[in-house]
Enzyme design. Structure first.
Site, mmCIF file in Angstrom:
data_model
loop_
_atom_site.group_PDB
_atom_site.id
_atom_site.type_symbol
_atom_site.label_atom_id
_atom_site.label_comp_id
_atom_site.label_asym_id
_atom_site.label_seq_id
_atom_site.Cartn_x
_atom_site.Cartn_y
_atom_site.Cartn_z
ATOM 1 N N GLU A 149 44.555 80.954 35.597
ATOM 2 C CA GLU A 149 43.629 80.035 36.289
ATOM 3 C C GLU A 149 42.209 80.589 36.383
ATOM 4 O OE1 GLU A 149 46.776 80.431 37.383
ATOM 5 O OE2 GLU A 149 47.579 78.388 37.273
ATOM 6 N N HIS A 176 53.565 74.187 46.563
ATOM 7 C CA HIS A 176 53.285 73.145 45.559
ATOM 8 C C HIS A 176 53.038 71.785 46.192
ATOM 9 C CE1 HIS A 176 54.883 76.176 42.831
ATOM 10 N NE2 HIS A 176 54.490 75.452 41.806
#
Lengths: 342, 325
Positions: free
Chosen positions: B60, B129
């Site tokens: 990321e 999540h």
């Protein structure tokens, strides 16, 4: 490479692959970086520079070699130890010293300071103060160059300590997979801030020994030898420009001062600094140029000119006013302002 | 008007902008060949090719760093962070680099980039999540933050974000991806920084975002029918810039403010709006400000637990009906 402190004999003539003109340019640029950095130190002692500062004294050959080897439209990304890399792209000394002194004439109008020197007009795309952050950013600039087909190259400088942070590894893998025109240059000055890099790293060469993991060549260069650095820079920049992908270069060097303004460097073993001072890149280079037949007067002329340049920049920065308070609310956004609500 | 899902509106918005401007490129994990883990970017690779639509490693920092470097040097990247929770592993690039570089360089650095990410609960994915983290982004100076609730807004706000010269973080609510809605035909470009009044009432003004907009609308129907409480519902849409003109006017009109937030309690965006209202609209208020939020806990995963954690229609109805008469 043998990193022990001893002098090596270099062959060459004034008209070899580097040549007299480039050698004089390398000499001048190293001096500019050195004398400007020394001046920054003096200005600290006079309390004219506030905040922190991380000097590159002793490491000038690396920044200078790349500065001379790069094309004007190439991109430089460097760290908070970035005065030299920014100057090496042609940023004005007045702008650099002015920024350090918090003056209106500063490169960033006093809003960035020592750790964020940037001159986009010269391709100096920023000095980054979070370890490792700029490696992926440099990869992105290289991606942009590749996408636009401009044959520009991004060069990213960082210290040995950076090799132990995640962004280093992410950026290397990413750049190799995308075959990006980016050169990663690790300036291994043996210390991660206050700690010997060898005490906290699994391999002897913190950058070069990791290269194989990313399918890259192991490259270790004498970072105090401007000719060696220039040849290495030219070779890998040229390769990257032609689509040959990234390189990871580890340049062995030593900083003459501590990590930052606050650090006297007392953790270094007795005699280590003295040995490296004998391998001072500028001292080495001066002797080499004399050995190659360049006359003393040519070098003293350059030395005089650079000193005058630094003195003039110092006076101009001192004469510059503190920044206007208007700047506080400028340039958060592209419209020039800072509004977060209507 | 065509009917599109929220998910298809993502691809439609990106495609519209890539069609128009060659500088627009798109990168992320599983976004090209797989069409995204939420299938929100299906078809983009076929349409625009591997040069412009790029799969990335699970890196990321590299993804957002690359987007930043590209934005600084002439491209207009759209980067996807698969789940908004993962912003935590590249938050340095967002909060320290992307958001601050223009300011620190006194305007030298350009940063026209978009980060899209799937945010919020409803999928029973648990605390790593399913979080709502829009409030993380709101507190960083230098980054614009939007969160669409309807397919038309998804397309229009993506287009507006790509055309904006500043970095924009788009929070897509992942449980809204299957939702269908009318999307204007042809080129559709919205405006950043504009809230939308979805219904008007006289008793209170509900300010909501993303999934909570739909729950606020459903609750408003019940409150009207069963409790005789009529509500204005505002879809904030954009946290930065914040449309305080609309919010102040609508709160002044009803005399009550209710914020409904999916983010956890402390420093949720509703607190900032409450502070603005208390500061600038106090004498127009007829009663206390009501904040309805997810409790200040990590999000549990089991359906029964998750449903009883993020604000539900029932909870909204109950809290408003008990506190507003």
């Amino acid at each position: 490479m043998d990193t022990s402190v001893k002098r090596k004999k270099t062959s060459g003539t004034t008209e070899d692959d580097i040549g007299r003109d480039i050698r004089l340019e390398l000499f001048r640029m190293q001096l500019e970086l050195r004398l400007c950095e020394k001046r920054a130190y003096d200005l600290f002692l006079q309390n004219l520079i506030k905040g922190t500062s991380h000097l590159s004294l002793g490491q000038e050959a690396i920044a200078a070699a790349f500065g001379v080897a790069m094309r004007p439209d190439d991109y430089t990304f460097c760290t908070y130890r970035g005065h030299a890399h920014t100057l090496a792209r042609g940023a004005s000394m007045t702008g650099v010293l002015g920024e350090l002194m918090g003056r209106e004439c500063g490169l960033l109008g006093g809003k960035g300071g020592s750790m964020h020197l940037t001159d986009v007009s010269k391709g100096a795309m920023g000095s980054y103060a979070i370890i490792g952050a700029h490696l992926p950013v440099a990869a992105g600039a290289a991606w942009s160059a590749q996408y636009r087909g401009t044959e520009q190259v991004a060069v990213c400088f960082f210290g040995d300590g950076t090799t132990n942070i995640g962004a280093f590894h992410e950026a290397l893998n990413f750049s190799v997979v995308w075959k990006l025109p980016v050169i990663f240059v690790c300036e291994n000055n043996l210390y991660m801030e206050y700690t010997p890099i060898s005490a906290v790293t699994a391999v002897e060469h913190p950058a070069a020994d990791r290269a194989a993991a990313y399918n890259l060549e192991k490259i270790v260069v004498d970072g105090n030898d401007a000719d060696a650095m220039y040849r290495t820079a030219t070779k890998y920049i040229t390769r990257a420009r032609k689509g040959g992908g990234p390189a990871l270069i580890e340049a062995m060097t030593y900083r003459h001062s501590g990590h930052s303004r606050a650090d006297p460097g007392k953790y270094r073993p007795e005699g280590e600094l003295e040995k490296w001072l004998e391998r001072d890149p500028i001292k080495i280079y001066r002797e080499r140029l004399l050995g190659l037949g360049i006359v003393e007067a040519t070098l003293t002329d350059i030395e005089g000119e650079v000193m005058q340049q630094v003195n003039e920049a110092t006076e101009a920065a001192k004469a510059s006013a503190p920044p206007s308070l208007d700047g506080i609310y400028q340039h958060v956004w592209a419209d020039g302002g800072a509004a977060w609500r209507n | 008007m065509a009917e599109l899902t929220y998910r298809d509106a993502v691809a439609a918005g990106i495609a519209q902008e890539m069609e128009r401007d060659e500088r627009v490129v798109f990168l992320g994990e599983d976004v090209a060949h797989a069409g995204g883990v939420f299938k929100a970017t299906v078809g983009l690779l076929d349409k625009f090719g591997e040069k412009r639509v790029r799969d990335c490693p699970i890196s990321e920092q590299a993804i957002l760093g690359a987007a930043m470097g590209a934005a600084m040097t002439g491209l207009r990247p759209i980067a996807e962070i698969m789940f908004s929770d993962f912003l935590a592993v590249c938050w340095d690039i967002v909060a320290n680099e992307i958001a601050k570089s223009r300011y620190m360089t006194n305007g030298q650095v350009q940063m026209p980039l978009v980060i899209r990410t799937a945010n919020g609960a409803g999928s029973r994915f648990g605390a790593q999540h399913s979080q709502s983290v829009e409030n993380w982004a709101m507190m960083i100076p230098g980054i614009k933050v939007v969160a669409p609730a309807f397919p038309a807004d998804v397309k229009g706000l993506i287009a507006a974000a790509v055309r904006d010269e500043d970095p924009v973080l788009i929070f897509e609510q992942k449980s809204l991806y299957p939702m269908k809605g009318e999307v204007p035909d042809g080129e559709h470009v919205d405006e950043l920084g504009k809230a939308r009044v979805l219904r008007r009432g006289k008793d209170c003004t509900i300010v909501a975002l993303a999934l909570m907009v739909h729950r606020a609308l459903a609750a408003a129907e019940i409150l009207e029918k069963e409790h005789g409480i009529s509500c204005t519902v505002i879809d904030v849409r954009s946290l930065v810039p914040l449309d305080t003109v609309t919010i102040l006017a609508e709160v002044a009109a009803t005399g009550r403010l209710v914020t409904i937030e999916e983010n956890p309690r402390l420093c949720g965006w509703g607190a900032e709006i409450a502070s603005i209202i208390a500061d600038e609209c106090f004498w127009e208020l007829d009663g206390p400000i009501i904040r309805i939020t997810t409790p200040h806990i990590p999000l549990p995963s089991a359906d029964r637990l998750e449903d009883n954690t993020i604000p539900s229609v029932e909870r909204i109805v109950r809290e408003i009906s008990e506190r507003i008469d």
